[in-house]
Structure formats: structure tokens, C-alpha cells
Design a protein around this motif. Structure first.
Motif, PDB file in Angstrom:
ATOM      1  N   GLU A 255       0.923  -1.476   0.102  1.00  0.00           N
ATOM      2  CA  GLU A 255       0.123   0.078  -0.006  1.00  0.00           C
ATOM      3  C   GLU A 255       1.031   1.371   0.251  1.00  0.00           C
ATOM      4  O   GLU A 255       1.911   1.339   0.810  1.00  0.00           O
ATOM      5  CB  GLU A 255      -0.887  -0.126   1.295  1.00  0.00           C
ATOM      6  N   ALA A 256       0.340   2.305  -0.516  1.00  0.00           N
ATOM      7  CA  ALA A 256       0.984   3.621  -0.623  1.00  0.00           C
ATOM      8  C   ALA A 256      -0.181   4.591  -0.633  1.00  0.00           C
ATOM      9  O   ALA A 256      -1.199   4.556  -1.355  1.00  0.00           O
ATOM     10  CB  ALA A 256       1.799   3.772  -2.015  1.00  0.00           C
ATOM     11  N   ALA A 257      -0.002   5.572   0.300  1.00  0.00           N
ATOM     12  CA  ALA A 257      -0.999   6.552   0.507  1.00  0.00           C
ATOM     13  C   ALA A 257      -0.764   7.882  -0.470  1.00  0.00           C
ATOM     14  O   ALA A 257      -1.786   8.829  -0.470  1.00  0.00           O
ATOM     15  CB  ALA A 257      -1.101   7.045   1.820  1.00  0.00           C
ATOM     16  N   ASN A 258       0.349   7.881  -1.129  1.00  0.00           N
ATOM     17  CA  ASN A 258       0.502   8.947  -2.124  1.00  0.00           C
ATOM     18  C   ASN A 258       1.316   8.433  -3.218  1.00  0.00           C
ATOM     19  O   ASN A 258       2.031   7.419  -3.097  1.00  0.00           O
ATOM     20  CB  ASN A 258       1.259  10.191  -1.192  1.00  0.00           C
ATOM     21  N   GLY A 259       1.513   9.438  -4.379  1.00  0.00           N
ATOM     22  CA  GLY A 259       2.193   8.980  -5.260  1.00  0.00           C
ATOM     23  C   GLY A 259       3.639   8.963  -5.294  1.00  0.00           C
ATOM     24  O   GLY A 259       4.262   7.654  -5.992  1.00  0.00           O
ATOM     25  N   GLN A 260       4.543   9.453  -4.519  1.00  0.00           N
ATOM     26  CA  GLN A 260       5.920   9.517  -4.308  1.00  0.00           C
ATOM     27  C   GLN A 260       6.387   8.001  -3.516  1.00  0.00           C
ATOM     28  O   GLN A 260       7.029   7.449  -4.164  1.00  0.00           O
ATOM     29  CB  GLN A 260       6.579  10.716  -3.480  1.00  0.00           C
ATOM     30  N   ASP A 261       5.311   7.800  -2.619  1.00  0.00           N
ATOM     31  CA  ASP A 261       5.449   6.380  -1.915  1.00  0.00           C
ATOM     32  C   ASP A 261       5.405   5.259  -3.100  1.00  0.00           C
ATOM     33  O   ASP A 261       6.183   4.257  -2.795  1.00  0.00           O
ATOM     34  CB  ASP A 261       4.902   6.222  -0.730  1.00  0.00           C
ATOM     35  N   GLY A 262       4.257   5.560  -3.611  1.00  0.00           N
ATOM     36  CA  GLY A 262       3.870   4.571  -4.709  1.00  0.00           C
ATOM     37  C   GLY A 262       4.920   4.179  -5.781  1.00  0.00           C
ATOM     38  O   GLY A 262       5.340   2.931  -6.112  1.00  0.00           O
ATOM     39  N   LEU A 263       5.590   5.364  -6.298  1.00  0.00           N
ATOM     40  CA  LEU A 263       6.667   5.291  -7.184  1.00  0.00           C
ATOM     41  C   LEU A 263       7.910   4.583  -6.792  1.00  0.00           C
ATOM     42  O   LEU A 263       8.883   3.836  -7.467  1.00  0.00           O
ATOM     43  CB  LEU A 263       7.246   6.738  -7.869  1.00  0.00           C
ATOM     44  N   SER A 264       8.251   4.921  -5.490  1.00  0.00           N
ATOM     45  CA  SER A 264       9.365   4.141  -4.494  1.00  0.00           C
ATOM     46  C   SER A 264       8.994   2.731  -4.361  1.00  0.00           C
ATOM     47  O   SER A 264      10.054   1.986  -4.623  1.00  0.00           O
ATOM     48  CB  SER A 264       9.372   4.905  -3.142  1.00  0.00           C
ATOM     49  N   LEU A 265       7.979   2.362  -4.295  1.00  0.00           N
ATOM     50  CA  LEU A 265       7.711   0.777  -4.099  1.00  0.00           C
ATOM     51  C   LEU A 265       7.392   0.209  -5.256  1.00  0.00           C
ATOM     52  O   LEU A 265       7.963  -1.018  -5.415  1.00  0.00           O
ATOM     53  CB  LEU A 265       6.193   0.731  -3.546  1.00  0.00           C
ATOM     54  N   ALA A 266       7.229   0.817  -6.276  1.00  0.00           N
ATOM     55  CA  ALA A 266       7.101   0.227  -7.833  1.00  0.00           C
ATOM     56  C   ALA A 266       8.566   0.091  -8.281  1.00  0.00           C
ATOM     57  O   ALA A 266       9.130  -0.859  -8.789  1.00  0.00           O
ATOM     58  CB  ALA A 266       6.519   1.188  -8.473  1.00  0.00           C
ATOM     59  N   GLU A 267       9.590   0.865  -7.752  1.00  0.00           N
ATOM     60  CA  GLU A 267      11.028   0.828  -8.085  1.00  0.00           C
ATOM     61  C   GLU A 267      11.663  -0.621  -7.603  1.00  0.00           C
ATOM     62  O   GLU A 267      12.508  -0.924  -8.118  1.00  0.00           O
ATOM     63  CB  GLU A 267      11.834   1.847  -7.819  1.00  0.00           C
ATOM     64  N   ASP A 268      11.083  -1.211  -6.390  1.00  0.00           N
ATOM     65  CA  ASP A 268      11.284  -2.248  -5.913  1.00  0.00           C
ATOM     66  C   ASP A 268      11.053  -3.669  -6.715  1.00  0.00           C
ATOM     67  O   ASP A 268      11.779  -4.808  -6.378  1.00  0.00           O
ATOM     68  CB  ASP A 268      10.791  -2.378  -4.396  1.00  0.00           C
TER      69      ASP A 268
END
Length: 232
Positions: free
Chosen positions: A35-48
Motif C-alpha cells: 500500500e501507498a497513500a501518495n504518489g511518491q511512496d507508490g513510485l518508490s515501492l514500484a521501483e522495488d
């Protein structure tokens, strides 16, 4: 979900209540959810690279969801399902132009979201069942099925997972008309609903990427569907 389907979902949604609801439901259906509550966290998780599909809300507090989608497309080929405001046609059109694979309007039915994700992941992961084979040639297109890649005159096309599937169906029936209902079912895994322009947007994107401004390759057969005419 099938032996060849991964089930790791990245859910980018700022509404805590909705995100929790969807995450719990998806987990109960066999998905692994990040889960990500904002776009920046989502992008960081996608990079993993620890997810197989992204569910992305357009309205986010820090970065607009469409900008998140643009950045995802610059970094990865992960399939993306947009969560859009009901009736907001503009966001959906722009989303498909940027590279979304599908969308579902909010408030969304969790069961429908699961069905969409399962259909999308089955298509994306089908190549795990395909043994390495010689590339197939259709006119000036080269299809590398094991890599889910299409080359136009030797140059790879940047296709989304769904665009790839739509094109494969058309190429398999090159020279013949594929009815819209059949194309929707075979390529997107669901029936064509009234006022659903998802398929039309994918066709439009394919034409643009194929340099098909005059609709020579993908012909619209009014009242029926589409036909791929092999370039000579």
C-alpha cells in the motif's frame, strides 16, 4: 488464480478507508498487497520490482495520478489499472494515452476490481507458459511472443500489456474483421459494455504507435469491428 499468474498488487490510494477496504478484500482473494497513500511512496515501492500490477488512484495529494502513471511508464512496463471518478471521461482518455491498461470508476466494486486484475494478470503472465519460439513475421511487424514484444521494421514498439493483447488478436485474424465484442472478450477478458470506450482508446493508441494516422493498418469496419490489413 492459476499456476502462471503472479498476484502482487501495489495499491496507490490516499483514501485510508477505501485503501484499507480494498487491501483487505484483495488479500482475502489471494493477492499480496503493498500500500501507498501518495504518489511518491507508490513510485518508490514500484521501483522495488516487488509487484506485478498497480492499482492507481488519479486524485492523489502530492503528485497527480496521471503524472505518477507517466513516471511509471518511463521506468517500467507494469500493468496499471486506474481508479477514476465516475463519469470523468477526460481522465480516462488521458490515462489511456499515457499508458493505462484498464480503469474502474469509483466508488468501485471490490469484486469487479478482482475480476479485472485476474484477467489482466492472466494475459500478462501467459508468456510463462510459452516455450521460446522463433519470431513470427506479419508484414513489417515482428512478433516475439516469448518476450511479449512487437517490432516495427526492427524497432521495438512501447506497448502496454493490453495494447499488446489487442494487437495480437488483430494480427491473428489479419485480413478479417474482428467484432468489437469478440476483441474485447479475447484481449481484455470481459464483455463490451455500452458507453465503454476502453477498446476504442487502445485502438487509437495502437494506431498512433504504428504510425497509422490514415487508419490503413487497423481499419474500422463500421457497425462491426476492426480489421488489420498487412502492410506491403
Amino acid at each position: 488464480m492459476g499456476d502462471y499468474v503472479q498476484n502482487r498488487v501495489l495499491l496507490i490510494e490516499d483514501d485510508d478507508e477505501l485503501r484499507t477496504l480494498l487491501a483487505r478484500y484483495l488479500s482475502g482473494q489471494g493477492f499480496t498487497v503493498r500500500e501507498a497513500a501518495n504518489g511518491q511512496d507508490g513510485l518508490s515501492l514500484a521501483e522495488d520490482h516487488l509487484c506485478d500490477v498497480v492499482v492507481l488512484d488519479i486524485m492523489l495529494p502530492d503528485i497527480n495520478g496521471l503524472e505518477v502513471l507517466r513516471q511509471l511508464r518511463a521506468r517500467t512496463h507494469l500493468p496499471v489499472v486506474l481508479l477514476t471518478a465516475r463519469g470523468d471521461e477526460t481522465d480516462r482518455i488521458v490515462g489511456f494515452e499515457v499508458g493505462a491498461d484498464d480503469y474502474i470508476p469509483k466508488p468501485c466494486n471490490p469484486r469487479e476490481l478482482v475480476a479485472r486484475l485476474q484477467a489482466l494478470l492472466r494475459r500478462v503472465n501467459w508468456d510463462q507458459k510459452v516455450e521460446r519460439a522463433e519470431a513470427r513475421q506479419v508484414g513489417d511487424l515482428t512478433i516475439e511472443a516469448d518476450r511479449r514484444r512487437v517490432l516495427l521494421q526492427g524497432v521495438p514498439l512501447e506497448l502496454t500489456a493490453t495494447e499488446y493483447e489487442v494487437l495480437q488478436v488483430l494480427l491473428a485474424h489479419a485480413g478479417s474483421v474482428v467484432r468489437k465484442n469478440d476483441l474485447m472478450q479475447w484481449a481484455l477478458g470481459r464483455r463490451l459494455a455500452s458507453h465503454d470506450r476502453t477498446l476504442d482508446m487502445h485502438i487509437s493508441n495502437l494506431r498512433r504507435k504504428l504510425g497509422d494516422d490514415r487508419q490503413y493498418r487497423i481499419e474500422t469496419v463500421r457497425g462491426l469491428g476492426y480489421s488489420y490489413r498487412v502492410a506491403v
